[in-house]
Design a protein around this motif. Structure first.
Motif, PDB file in Angstrom:
ATOM      1  N   GLY A   1     -31.308  40.401  15.039  1.00 34.22           N
ATOM      2  CA  GLY A   1     -32.252  41.444  15.052  1.00 34.22           C
ATOM      3  C   GLY A   1     -31.560  43.052  14.760  1.00 34.22           C
ATOM      4  N   ILE A   2     -30.474  43.340  15.489  1.00 34.22           N
ATOM      5  CA  ILE A   2     -30.047  44.658  15.449  1.00 34.22           C
ATOM      6  C   ILE A   2     -29.185  44.671  14.118  1.00 34.22           C
ATOM      7  CG2 ILE A   2     -28.140  46.084  16.300  1.00 34.22           C
ATOM      8  CD1 ILE A   2     -28.866  44.959  19.087  1.00 34.22           C
TER       9      ILE A   2
ATOM     10  N   ILE B  14     -38.002  39.712  22.211  1.00 42.07           N
ATOM     11  CA  ILE B  14     -37.028  38.565  22.358  1.00 42.07           C
ATOM     12  C   ILE B  14     -36.708  38.346  23.788  1.00 42.07           C
ATOM     13  CG2 ILE B  14     -34.482  37.801  21.911  1.00 42.07           C
ATOM     14  CD1 ILE B  14     -34.682  39.597  19.236  1.00 42.07           C
TER      15      ILE B  14
ATOM     16  N   LYS C  36     -31.233  34.123  23.035  1.00 44.17           N
ATOM     17  CA  LYS C  36     -31.738  35.141  22.891  1.00 44.17           C
ATOM     18  C   LYS C  36     -30.774  36.361  22.722  1.00 44.17           C
ATOM     19  CE  LYS C  36     -35.557  34.652  26.414  1.00 44.17           C
ATOM     20  NZ  LYS C  36     -35.908  35.003  27.683  1.00 44.17           N
ATOM     21  N   SER C  37     -29.741  36.208  23.100  1.00 44.62           N
ATOM     22  CA  SER C  37     -28.495  37.017  22.600  1.00 44.62           C
ATOM     23  C   SER C  37     -28.192  36.875  21.098  1.00 44.62           C
ATOM     24  CB  SER C  37     -27.146  36.662  23.372  1.00 44.62           C
ATOM     25  OG  SER C  37     -27.178  36.754  24.707  1.00 44.62           O
TER      26      SER C  37
ATOM     27  N   LEU D  44     -30.184  36.003  18.628  1.00 48.97           N
ATOM     28  CA  LEU D  44     -31.261  36.583  17.957  1.00 48.97           C
ATOM     29  C   LEU D  44     -31.325  38.121  18.105  1.00 48.97           C
ATOM     30  CD1 LEU D  44     -34.494  34.364  19.149  1.00 48.97           C
ATOM     31  CD2 LEU D  44     -33.528  34.707  16.839  1.00 48.97           C
ATOM     32  N   SER D  45     -30.940  38.754  19.379  1.00 50.46           N
ATOM     33  CA  SER D  45     -30.762  40.039  19.527  1.00 50.46           C
ATOM     34  C   SER D  45     -29.691  40.484  18.488  1.00 50.46           C
ATOM     35  CB  SER D  45     -30.190  40.539  20.771  1.00 50.46           C
ATOM     36  OG  SER D  45     -31.111  39.928  21.813  1.00 50.46           O
ATOM     37  N   ILE D  46     -28.526  39.993  18.366  1.00 55.02           N
ATOM     38  CA  ILE D  46     -27.423  40.192  17.170  1.00 55.02           C
ATOM     39  C   ILE D  46     -28.019  40.363  16.019  1.00 55.02           C
ATOM     40  CG2 ILE D  46     -25.340  39.808  16.268  1.00 55.02           C
ATOM     41  CD1 ILE D  46     -24.432  38.677  19.084  1.00 55.02           C
TER      42      ILE D  46
ATOM     43  N   ASN E  13     -30.761  31.859  27.221  1.00 50.61           N
ATOM     44  CA  ASN E  13     -30.237  33.239  27.178  1.00 50.61           C
ATOM     45  C   ASN E  13     -29.090  33.548  26.024  1.00 50.61           C
ATOM     46  OD1 ASN E  13     -31.643  34.427  29.274  1.00 50.61           O
ATOM     47  ND2 ASN E  13     -30.262  34.024  30.796  1.00 50.61           N
TER      48      ASN E  13
ATOM     49  N   PHE F   5     -31.667  45.316  11.342  1.00 53.88           N
ATOM     50  CA  PHE F   5     -32.253  46.715  11.297  1.00 53.88           C
ATOM     51  C   PHE F   5     -31.411  47.697  11.049  1.00 53.88           C
ATOM     52  CE2 PHE F   5     -36.509  47.428  13.471  1.00 53.88           C
ATOM     53  CZ  PHE F   5     -36.792  46.103  13.555  1.00 53.88           C
ATOM     54  N   VAL F   6     -29.965  47.291  10.826  1.00 55.34           N
ATOM     55  CA  VAL F   6     -28.827  48.173  10.553  1.00 55.34           C
ATOM     56  C   VAL F   6     -29.060  47.964   8.922  1.00 55.34           C
ATOM     57  CG1 VAL F   6     -26.604  48.580  10.258  1.00 55.34           C
ATOM     58  CG2 VAL F   6     -27.210  48.110  12.260  1.00 55.34           C
TER      59      VAL F   6
ATOM     60  N   LEU G 296     -38.825  45.085  19.146  1.00 55.48           N
ATOM     61  CA  LEU G 296     -38.023  43.462  18.851  1.00 55.48           C
ATOM     62  C   LEU G 296     -37.154  43.119  19.882  1.00 55.48           C
ATOM     63  CD1 LEU G 296     -37.992  41.193  16.603  1.00 55.48           C
ATOM     64  CD2 LEU G 296     -35.741  42.656  15.826  1.00 55.48           C
TER      65      LEU G 296
END
Lengths: 167, 157
Positions: free
Chosen positions: B13-14, A102, B6-7, B9-11, B3, B17-18, A98
């Motif tokens: 996403g993580i 991204i 994307k950052s 979305l990364s937060i 960017n 998942f947690v 994922l």
């Protein structure tokens, strides 16, 4: 082109950008969801009903649904690594995929901190179990499976990136 | 895509998942569990600790360094005004087997003053891919409990 074909192309094709980008994205998301669903199914079939996930399953589908699933596989001797370690590995593989998704499957100075954060998050969840900061039983095999699972999408991406640069 | 998007979305996403990982946890089965209570009978107050010994053996009975797990100990004491349990103390220890195949743990000393005051000792252990759960109790003045686990038989096709 089926989702499976797209996943195979993602793994084998050195320059995935040449694929239809929309189909490619759907294929990757399908792969992530498949990993998570597979892990969930292992929990539903083989882990105790006291786990929150299985309690929710009972709540959503109906009373004793999880017990019914467990009874279905009671006659099979499933190896411990499938029941305990594989779901963690699938979870880690889905998470790393994922994050790579991204960041457009580019490993560079912008994406590396996020890939590292995702990896460390997964590893810490296991490490915290040693110190009872979270519930669960620490197992070295789980840790090993998670590290290997994280390396799989990373190595494919790195390989594709190197090939595409040299083409 | 920018960017910073994307950052973000990364937060997300993580974090997501947690949450998914948290769904695989279960409620602690030791802190909210008691054992069936018998006839409550006042006894002279004594200071007692729970001493737990774990031994891992192979098929020949030799100690081996294998597996790992969790040890959950609840000190359950009878309430003064009714014959029901109240959790007084709780221990959650990681069981790391020593090279000689053993593990030892001792709780702090607690005072027991009823025949039904006890330590509930629960051992979760994973060895060679098999998980086991064993519960033992130490009533009133009993202070030592031992668990001997044998490595499961190898699976042949």
């Amino acid at each position: 082109m089926s989702h499976f074909d797209i996943i195979v192309l993602f793994l084998l094709h050195p320059c995935y950008k040449s694929l239809d980008i929309m189909k490619y994205r759907i294929g990757v998301l399908f792969f992530i969801i498949t990993c998570l669903l597979s892990g969930t199914l292992i929990y539903a079939f083989a882990r105790p009903g006291t786990i929150y996930l299985n309690q929710w399953l009972d709540h959503i589908v109906g009373d004793n649904f999880q017990q019914y699933l467990s009874a279905m596989i009671s006659g099979f001797d499933i190896p411990g690594w499938i029941i305990y370690s594989l779901p963690d590995a699938l979870w880690m593989m889905a998470l790393i995929t994922l994050i790579l998704f991204i960041w457009d499957f580019k490993i560079n100075s912008k994406s590396i901190p996020w890939i590292f954060s995702a990896f460390i998050t997964g590893i810490l969840i296991e490490i915290f179990q040693v110190f009872h900061l979270i519930r669960g039983t620490f197992d070295r095999n789980d840790l090993l499976f998670m590290i290997v699972a994280a390396c799989i999408p990373l190595s494919f991406t790195l390989k594709n990136q190197v090939k595409c640069k040299t083409m | 895509m920018q960017n910073n998007v994307k950052s973000l979305l990364s937060i997300v996403g993580i974090s997501l998942f947690v949450l998914i990982a948290a769904a695989s946890f279960g409620p602690d089965e030791a802190t909210n569990t008691t054992v069936k209570i018998g006839n409550c009978e006042p006894k002279p107050p004594i200071n007692v600790s729970a001493k737990v010994n774990v031994l891992i053996i192979d098929h020949s009975g030799n100690p081996v360094n294998a597996g790992s797990g969790s040890l959950l100990i609840s000190d359950l004491r009878v309430k003064d005004d009714s014959c029901t349990y109240e959790l007084q103390d709780f221990y959650n220890e990681h069981v790391d087997i020593e090279p000689n195949g053993t593990y030892h743990f001792e709780t702090n000393t607690n005072q027991h003053k009823n025949s039904q005051d006890l330590y509930r000792v629960e051992l979760f252990f994973r060895i060679a891919g098999k998980e086991s759960r064993t519960i033992k109790t130490l009533k009133y003045d009993k202070s030592t409990v031992s668990f001997t686990l044998e490595i499961p038989e190898p699976e042949y096709p």
